[in-house]
Write an enzyme that holds these catalytic residues in place. Structure first.
Site, short mmCIF file in Angstrom:
data_model
loop_
_atom_site.label_atom_id
_atom_site.label_comp_id
_atom_site.label_asym_id
_atom_site.label_seq_id
_atom_site.Cartn_x
_atom_site.Cartn_y
_atom_site.Cartn_z
N THR A 131 1.38 -0.80 0.06
CA THR A 131 -0.08 0.00 -0.07
C THR A 131 0.92 1.42 0.09
O THR A 131 1.89 1.66 0.44
CB THR A 131 -0.57 -0.52 1.43
OG1 THR A 131 -1.63 -1.35 1.81
CG2 THR A 131 -2.22 1.05 1.10
N SER A 137 -6.59 0.41 -2.37
CA SER A 137 -7.34 -0.50 -3.46
C SER A 137 -7.22 -0.81 -4.93
O SER A 137 -7.39 -1.61 -5.17
CB SER A 137 -9.11 -0.35 -2.93
OG SER A 137 -9.77 0.15 -2.14
N LEU A 242 -1.41 -12.17 -0.79
CA LEU A 242 -2.84 -11.53 -0.10
C LEU A 242 -3.58 -12.70 -0.20
O LEU A 242 -4.87 -13.10 0.99
CB LEU A 242 -3.78 -10.75 -0.71
CG LEU A 242 -2.19 -9.16 -0.56
CD1 LEU A 242 -3.41 -8.10 -1.75
CD2 LEU A 242 -2.32 -8.36 0.40
N GLU A 366 -6.03 -5.78 3.40
CA GLU A 366 -6.58 -7.49 2.33
C GLU A 366 -7.05 -7.05 1.73
O GLU A 366 -8.23 -8.59 1.72
CB GLU A 366 -6.63 -7.91 4.03
CG GLU A 366 -5.04 -8.05 4.58
CD GLU A 366 -4.17 -8.88 3.78
OE1 GLU A 366 -4.14 -9.80 2.75
OE2 GLU A 366 -3.23 -9.41 4.86
C1 LIG Z 1 -3.94 -1.08 10.75
C2 LIG Z 1 -3.78 -1.57 9.55
C3 LIG Z 1 -2.69 -2.41 8.99
C4 LIG Z 1 -2.69 -2.36 7.28
N1 LIG Z 1 -1.26 -3.57 7.31
C5 LIG Z 1 -0.90 -3.69 5.60
C6 LIG Z 1 -0.02 -4.25 5.91
O1 LIG Z 1 1.00 -4.48 6.21
N2 LIG Z 1 1.37 -4.23 3.98
C7 LIG Z 1 -0.11 -3.28 3.29
O2 LIG Z 1 0.73 -2.96 2.06
N3 LIG Z 1 -0.74 -2.69 3.74
C8 LIG Z 1 -1.79 -2.47 5.30
N4 LIG Z 1 -2.52 -2.22 5.06
C9 LIG Z 1 -3.08 -0.89 3.68
C10 LIG Z 1 -4.40 -1.52 3.62
O3 LIG Z 1 -4.18 -2.87 2.51
C11 LIG Z 1 -5.48 -0.38 2.81
O4 LIG Z 1 -5.83 0.70 4.00
C12 LIG Z 1 -6.06 -0.81 1.95
O5 LIG Z 1 -5.85 -1.60 1.09
C13 LIG Z 1 -7.39 0.05 1.78
O6 LIG Z 1 -6.83 1.20 0.86
P1 LIG Z 1 -6.88 2.53 0.83
O7 LIG Z 1 -6.55 2.42 2.92
O8 LIG Z 1 -6.16 3.72 0.49
O9 LIG Z 1 -8.01 2.84 0.68
P2 LIG Z 1 -8.71 3.29 -0.31
O10 LIG Z 1 -8.06 2.06 -1.66
O11 LIG Z 1 -8.83 4.93 -0.60
O12 LIG Z 1 -10.97 3.36 -0.49
C14 LIG Z 1 -11.32 4.30 0.75
C15 LIG Z 1 -12.79 3.97 0.61
O13 LIG Z 1 -13.05 3.79 -0.84
C16 LIG Z 1 -13.63 2.39 -1.09
N5 LIG Z 1 -12.86 2.12 -2.55
C17 LIG Z 1 -12.37 1.96 -3.07
N6 LIG Z 1 -12.12 1.88 -5.11
C18 LIG Z 1 -13.59 1.50 -4.79
C19 LIG Z 1 -14.40 1.09 -5.78
N7 LIG Z 1 -13.22 0.47 -7.23
N8 LIG Z 1 -15.72 0.54 -5.82
C20 LIG Z 1 -15.90 1.04 -4.69
N9 LIG Z 1 -15.23 1.54 -3.82
C21 LIG Z 1 -14.09 1.70 -3.48
C22 LIG Z 1 -12.91 1.12 -0.72
O14 LIG Z 1 -13.79 -0.04 -0.15
C23 LIG Z 1 -12.94 2.24 0.93
O15 LIG Z 1 -14.62 1.97 1.62
C24 LIG Z 1 -2.69 -1.75 6.71
C25 LIG Z 1 -4.26 -1.11 6.60
C26 LIG Z 1 -4.32 -1.27 8.16
C27 LIG Z 1 -5.44 0.00 8.30
#
Ligand SMILES: Cc1cc2nc3c(=O)[nH]c(=O)nc-3n(C[C@H](O)[C@H](O)[C@H](O)COP(=O)(O)OP(=O)(O)OC[C@H]3O[C@@H](n4cnc5c(N)ncnc54)[C@H](O)[C@@H]3O)c2cc1C
Length: 387
Positions: A131, A137, A242, A366
């Site tokens: 990420t 996402s 994943l 995930e």
């Molecule tokens: C505590 C914690 C630990 C983590 N650990 C890791 C790790 O070890 N390694 C790693 O790589 N990542 C890690 N992550 C990251 C995690 O995988 C991401 O937060 C997640 O993939 C979502 O990405 P984002 O937060 O950027 O949200 P965004 O992608 O910005 O999404 C925001 C909202 O928009 C929605 N959305 C996005 N695209 C679409 C679409 N096409 N259609 C409809 N809705 C959509 C999403 O569902 C969400 O509700 C961690 C996250 C947390 C909170």
């Protein structure tokens, strides 16, 4: 413990032993202090090598010190860890499924020999950097890149929300290889003491507080050629990891829900109002009946998922369905359990609200719930709806 349809009867002696050993470890060594860790925003780091000794990191892999236990045993282990706290299960998931798995599946012989025994024993900690601040996402749009130099690569970019990055010895960093025309995503083993690597901690979390989360900054970080994972190129690399981790999450979330249920059931028996235990009220019984039913359905789903995995017939979309369903179920039911505990339910003296807060992360990481919905939607219709 809730096992309404006697799935216990399907387990082998070894699977029971692994589950019971994990349960005992958690009850004795983690549960007593987990509420304090959650409040303080700390992870019990002294447990990392102990968890290694217990075989909690990727025991389903074969060779290099891993015992190659069944997928059911691995799932039961994730379930027991998350019945304590999602942060504890996250530690084992990241170390096992997101760091050891890619080294095992795609690493060179030297990389396997160097890292798998240390990571398996908890003598080294790993993290998984996919990420980025602007790409969650949709990791395909990642901006972190690698460029060739004389004897390897130079990495630049930043990763965020990375479980364990501030305490990691090594990071699997996924980056675009700009030295090839089609800039494929490749995996790089980046030791965190290399020049140009920073791993700041993220402190403002209200969820998964008993887990360490941070960033990975990469500023002209040189890694030698032998630090590239040679066996994979493209998004298949991170996505296949994943799938492994999500399988563990589908099991783990049931553990969190089960612990909420057991806490609520006990509370309903102990807590008296209007002259008797609250568990005699139909309203409370309805909540317990629904919780038990939802947990049982989720258990059936993961047992079937595991059979498919053992047979080599598991598809990533199956895992999406289970992760999506079981985490949503646990998130919903933790809230019902919290409600049944009244005012006591909002404290760290009881587990449901801690699980409820944690499950917000599990629902999001995930692959968010929405993204798994789209994965299933595409599988069911043949039409991708991400963009
Ligand atoms: C505590 C914690 C630990 C983590 N650990 C890791 C790790 O070890 N390694 C790693 O790589 N990542 C890690 N992550 C990251 C995690 O995988 C991401 O937060 C997640 O993939 C979502 O990405 P984002 O937060 O950027 O949200 P965004 O992608 O910005 O999404 C925001 C909202 O928009 C929605 N959305 C996005 N695209 C679409 C679409 N096409 N259609 C409809 N809705 C959509 C999403 O569902 C969400 O509700 C961690 C996250 C947390 C909170």
């Amino acid at each position: 413990m809730l096992d309404y349809l006697d799935l216990e009867a399907e387990l082998t002696d070894e699977e029971r032993l692994i589950r019971d050993t994990a349960r005992e470890f958690v009850d004795e060594q983690v549960r007593p202090d987990i509420g304090d860790h959650f409040e303080n925003g700390t992870f019990p780091k002294e447990l990392i090598p102990k968890m290694g000794e217990m075989g909690f990191y990727a025991p389903n892999l074969e060779g290099y010190g891993s015992p190659n236990v069944s997928e059911t045993a691995y799932g039961l282990l994730m379930q027991e860890l998350e019945a304590c706290d999602s942060g504890l299960r996250s530690m084992a998931s990241v170390q096992g499924a997101l760091v050891m798995y890619p080294i095992h599946a795609y690493g060179s012989e030297e990389q396997k020999e160097e890292w798998l025994p240390k990571l398996g024993a908890g003598e080294a900690v790993g993290c998984f950097g996919l990420t980025e601040p602007e790409h969650g996402s949709n990791p395909t749009a990642m901006e972190t890149y690698a460029e060739r130099d004389a004897d390897g690569y130079v990495l630049n970019g930043s990763k965020t929300w990375i479980t364990n990055s501030p305490i990691a010895d090594v990071a699997i960093v996924w980056a675009r290889d700009r030295s090839s025309d089609d800039t494929p995503v490749r995996g790089f083993l980046v030791e965190t003491d290399r020049d140009g690597v920073s791993t700041n901690k993220i402190t403002e979390k209200l969820s998964l507080r008993a887990s360490i989360t941070g960033e990975i900054g990469l500023n002209d970080v040189h890694v030698p050629e032998e630090n590239v994972l040679p066996g994979v190129s493209g998004m298949k690399g991170p996505l296949s990891c994943l799938t492994q981790a999500r399988f563990g999450i589908a099991w783990g979330a049931v553990g969190a829900a089960r612990n909420c249920f057991e806490t609520a059931r006990q509370y309903a028996t102990d807590r008296e109002q209007f002259g008797g235990p609250i568990g005699r009220f139909q309203l409370q019984q309805q909540k317990l009946a629904e919780m038990a039913t939802q947990i049982t359905l989720a258990q059936l789903l993961i047992h079937r998922l595991t059979e498919l995995k053992e047979r080599g017939e598991l598809r990533p979309q199956h895992v999406s369905m289970a992760k999506r369903n079981n985490v949503r179920m646990a998130r919903d039911q933790s809230r019902v359990a919290r409600e049944m505990l009244g005012g006591n339910g909002i404290t760290t003296d009881y587990s449901p609200m801690r699980h409820m807060a944690n499950l917000e992360t599990v629902y999001t990481y995930e692959g968010t719930h929405d993204i798994h919905t789209l994965i299933l939607g595409e599988d069911l219709t043949g039409i991708a709806a991400y963009e």
